[in-house]
Design an enzyme around this catalytic site. Structure first.
Site, short mmCIF file in Angstrom:
data_model
loop_
_atom_site.label_atom_id
_atom_site.label_comp_id
_atom_site.label_asym_id
_atom_site.label_seq_id
_atom_site.Cartn_x
_atom_site.Cartn_y
_atom_site.Cartn_z
N VAL A 115 11.74 -19.81 -19.03
CA VAL A 115 12.79 -20.41 -19.38
C VAL A 115 12.93 -20.44 -20.95
O VAL A 115 13.86 -19.80 -21.77
CB VAL A 115 12.83 -21.90 -18.81
N CYS A 116 12.16 -21.22 -21.67
CA CYS A 116 12.12 -21.67 -23.07
C CYS A 116 11.79 -20.66 -24.02
O CYS A 116 12.17 -20.57 -25.01
CB CYS A 116 11.36 -22.73 -23.25
#
Length: 217
Positions: A115-116
Site C-alpha cells: 500500500v504505502c
C-alpha cells in the site's frame, strides 16, 4: 536522467513512509528487527551524505502512533508530513515536498509495501520520477503481499535496492575521505557479517582498537 546512472547525493532524495508502531505490528514479510536495522542504515546513509530526506506519517493520533523515535533522532530538524490518505501522493504537502527536493531519483521505503510503497511509487513514476524501492527496508503484511507489490512496481519501472547498496553507491570510492569514517561506522554497526569482517580486519590485521562506543553516532 537515466536509470543507468548510479545514485549519488546530488541526484536523489530519500523518502520514509509510515514507519510507525501500528504499521510495524502488521509486518510479517521480514523479521521486524532486521527491518528496523535496515531502515536505520538507510537513514544514516541519507544523513551522512546530506541527501534531501522526506518523512511522512499517517493518522498518528487515531491509529498508527508516532514515527519511530530512532528515525526522528537521525533527522531532528525535519518536518513530518502528517496525512490521512493511504497514498502519500494523494497529499499535496507530500508532493510539494518531493518537488521542493528537486531530485528526479526517489529512493523510497515504506510500511506496508503493498500500500504505502506501491501506491506512491506508481504515481511518482506516472509523474515522471524514477523510483528506487528499498526492498529490505520495506515490509508487507505477508511474504506474498510484499513480493506481489515489488513485482508490480518493478513491472511499472521501479528499481529494487537494498539499504546497504544505497550506502555503498553513495560512497562509491574509499578515496572519499570526508565520509569514509562515518560509512565504516555504519557498516560495522548495521551490515551484519560484512560489518564483522571490517571490524576483524581493523582490529586483528591492522591493530586498531575495538570500535565500541565509536559506533554510536
Amino acid at each position: 536522467m537515466s536509470k543507468l546512472d548510479l545514485l549519488n547525493p546530488t541526484n536523489s532524495a530519500v523518502i520514509f513512509i509510515d514507519f510507525q508502531p501500528q504499521m510495524t505490528f502488521g509486518v510479517s514479510s521480514i523479521d521486524r528487527q532486521t527491518l528496523f536495522n535496515n531502515v536505520i542504515l538507510l537513514a544514516k546513509a541519507a544523513r551522512i551524505f546530506h541527501v534531501p530526506t522526506i518523512l511522512t506519517t499517517v493518522e498518528t493520533k487515531s491509529f498508527s502512533g508516532n514515527m519511530w523515535p530512532q528515525l526522528l533522532d537521525i533527522f531532528p530538524d525535519n518536518d513530518i508530513i502528517e496525512r490521512s490518505s493511504m497514498n502519500s501522493w494523494d497529499d499535496p504537502k507530500f508532493v510539494e515536498a518531493v518537488q521542493a527536493a528537486g531530485r528526479n531519483k526517489l529512493i523510497m521505503a515504506a510500511l506496508w509495501t503493498e500500500v504505502c510503497l506501491a501506491f506512491p511509487a506508481l504515481d511518482a513514476m506516472k509523474a515522471g520520477y524514477e523510483v528506487y524501492a528499498v526492498e529490505d527496508a520495506s515490509g508487507g503484511t505477508s511474504v506474498a503481499a510484499h513480493n506481489a507489490a515489488m513485482r508490480r512496481i518493478e513491472q511499472a519501472g521501479a528499481v529494487p535496492m537494498t539499504s546497504l547498496q544505497v550506502l555503498l553507491e553513495y560512497q562509491r570510492t574509499w578515496a572519499r575521505k570526508e565520509t569514509y569514517d562515518e560509512v565504516i561506522a555504519v557498516v560495522k554497526e548495521h551490515a551484519g557479517a560484512y560489518g564483522q569482517g571490517v571490524e576483524y580486519a581493523y582490529t586483528m590485521v591492522h591493530g586498531a582498537p575495538a570500535s565500541r562506543g565509536s559506533l554510536r553516532k
